[in-house]
Design an enzyme around this catalytic site. Structure first.
Site, mmCIF file in Angstrom:
data_model
loop_
_atom_site.group_PDB
_atom_site.id
_atom_site.type_symbol
_atom_site.label_atom_id
_atom_site.label_comp_id
_atom_site.label_asym_id
_atom_site.label_seq_id
_atom_site.Cartn_x
_atom_site.Cartn_y
_atom_site.Cartn_z
ATOM 1 C CE LYS A 170 -3.772 -2.566 2.041
ATOM 2 N NZ LYS A 170 -4.585 -2.949 3.211
ATOM 3 C CG ASP A 188 -9.622 -0.232 4.466
ATOM 4 O OD1 ASP A 188 -9.341 -0.508 3.283
ATOM 5 O OD2 ASP A 188 -8.956 -0.644 5.446
ATOM 6 C CD GLN A 223 -3.599 -4.464 6.435
ATOM 7 O OE1 GLN A 223 -3.492 -3.515 5.663
ATOM 8 N NE2 GLN A 223 -4.247 -5.567 6.107
#
Ligand code: NDP
Length: 286
Positions: free
Chosen positions: A54, A121, A98
Site C-alpha cells: 500500500k 477502507d 490494517q
C-alpha cells in the site's frame, strides 16, 4: 469456449498510472500531495506485506504514504489517540488501520474512531450506511476493484445471476450490494449454505471470498461464467493460491481471475483511488 484470464495486475497498473497523472496536476495546483497514513499493530507477516504494498503504491502514484508501525502491546486507548490526531491533522487525507488487530483491541471501536471522510477502507458505519442507502459513500476497495474488473472486461451484469460466496463486511456483503446496484440477481452463499455446488453452477458471475483453497472446482462452474477469486491462501510450500481450483475452473469459465495477479492488485489500485478522492473533496472544501 474462450476462456480469458483477467489480468488484474495490468488493469491495476493502468489505473494507478491514471491516478498518478491526476495527482500530479492537482498537487502542483494545490501545493500539497494527497497523503495516506497506514497503521499496523503487531507483526502479522501477511499484514506487513499488505501495508508495504500500500505504501509502495502511494509512492508510485506520487502521493505521500506514512507507515505507522506500532508494537502489538499498544493499548486500544493509545491507538485511538493516534487516530484522533490523524483525524485532526490537515495534511492527512486518508487513514487506514490494517486488520486484523491484536485480540485486546476492539476493531469496531477503532473503525468507528476514524473520521468518515478519511476512511479510505470504507468500513466506518457511516460509509456502510451510505452505501446501502445509495448515498455518496467511500466504498470498500476490494469490492470496488471487482466491479472495475467486471466493467473493464465488459461483463454483462443486468439481469444476470451473480453468486457471492462469503458474507464478510469487508468483501461478501459490499460486493453483493454493488452487484445488486448493477441489476444482477444476487445470491449470497456462506458456510451454512446447503448444496453450494448447485448454487454456484447457476451463477453467470461467481465471486468467491472465503479463504479456503480449492473450495470451488470446475464442476461447480457454469460453462462460460465469469469467476472472480478473492481468496488468498498460502500452501505448505509457501505458494499463494485462491479459493478456486484454477486448473479445473479455468477450463470451464469464460473468464477467470488468477491468484496472485487478479483481485489483489485491484484492491490496492482502488485504495489509491479512494485516497485521491478524499484528497479532492478535502481540497475543494479548503
Ligand atoms: P472472512 O473469514 O471474514 O469470511 C469468510 C466467509 O466465507 C464467511 O462468510 C464464511 O461463512 C464463508 N465460508 C467459510 N467456509 C465456507 C464454506 N465451506 N463454504 C461457503 N462459505 C464459507 O473472510 P474475508 O471476507 O475477510 O476474506 C475472504 C478471503 O479473501 C480470504 O482468503 C482473504 O485473505 C481474502 N481477501 C483478499 C483480498 C484481496 O485484496 N484480494 C481482500 C480481502 C480479503 P460464515 O459467515 O457462515 O462463517
Amino acid at each position: 469456449m474462450g476462456n480469458m484470464i483477467i489480468d488484474g495486475k495490468q488493469i491495476a497498473q493502468h489505473l494507478k498510472e491514471e491516478i498518478r497523472e491526476q495527482v500530479q496536476q492537482l498537487a502542483t495546483q494545490n501545493g500539497r500531495k494527497p497523503r495516506l497514513d497506514v497503521i499496523i499493530v503487531g507483526e502479522n507477516p501477511a499484514s506487513k506485506t499488505y501495508v508495504r504494498s500500500k505504501i509502495n503504491a502511494t509512492e508510485f502514484c506520487g502521493m505521500d504514504g506514512e507507515l505507522i508501525a506500532l508494537p502489538k502491546t499498544t493499548s486500544q486507548e493509545e491507538l485511538l489517540r493516534i487516530i484522533r490526531d490523524l483525524n485532526e491533522n490537515e495534511a492527512v487525507d486518508g487513514i487506514l488501520v490494517q486488520l486484523p488487530l491484536p485480540k485486546h483491541i476492539d476493531e469496531q471501536e477503532v473503525i468507528h474512531a476514524i473520521a468518515p471522510e478519511k476512511d479510505v477502507d470504507g468500513f466506518h458505519p457511516e460509509n456502510v450506511a451510505r452505501l446501502w442507502l445509495n448515498q455518496p459513500a467511500i466504498v470498500p476497495c476490494t469490492p470496488m476493484g471487482i466491479m472495475e474488473l467486471l466493467k473493464q472486461t465488459h461483463t454483462p451484469l443486468a439481469g444476470r445471476h451473480a453468486v457471492v460466496v462469503g458474507r464478510s463486511n469487508i468483501v461478501g456483503k459490499p460486493i453483493a450490494k454493488l452487484l445488486l446496484d448493477e441489476n444482477c440477481t444476487v445470491t449470497i452463499a456462506h458456510s451454512r449454505t446447503s448444496d453450494l455446488a448447485q448454487i454456484c453452477r447457476e451463477a453467470d458471475i461467481l465471486v468467491v471470498a472465503v479463504g479456503r483453497s480449492h473450495l470451488i472446482t470446475g464442476e461447480m462452474i457454469k460453462p462460460g461464467a465469469t469467476v472472480i477469486d478473492v481468496g488468498i491462501n498460502r500452501t505448505e510450500d509457501g505458494k499463494l493460491v485462491g479459493d478456486v481450483d484454477f486448473e479445473s475452473a479455468s477450463k470451464v469459465a469464460g473468464a477467470i481471475t488468477p491468484v496472485p495477479g487478479g483481485v489483489g492488485p485491484m484492491t490496492i489500485a482502488m485504495l489509491m483511488r479512494n485516497t485521491y478522492q478524499c484528497y479532492v473533496s478535502r481540497i475543494s472544501n479548503e
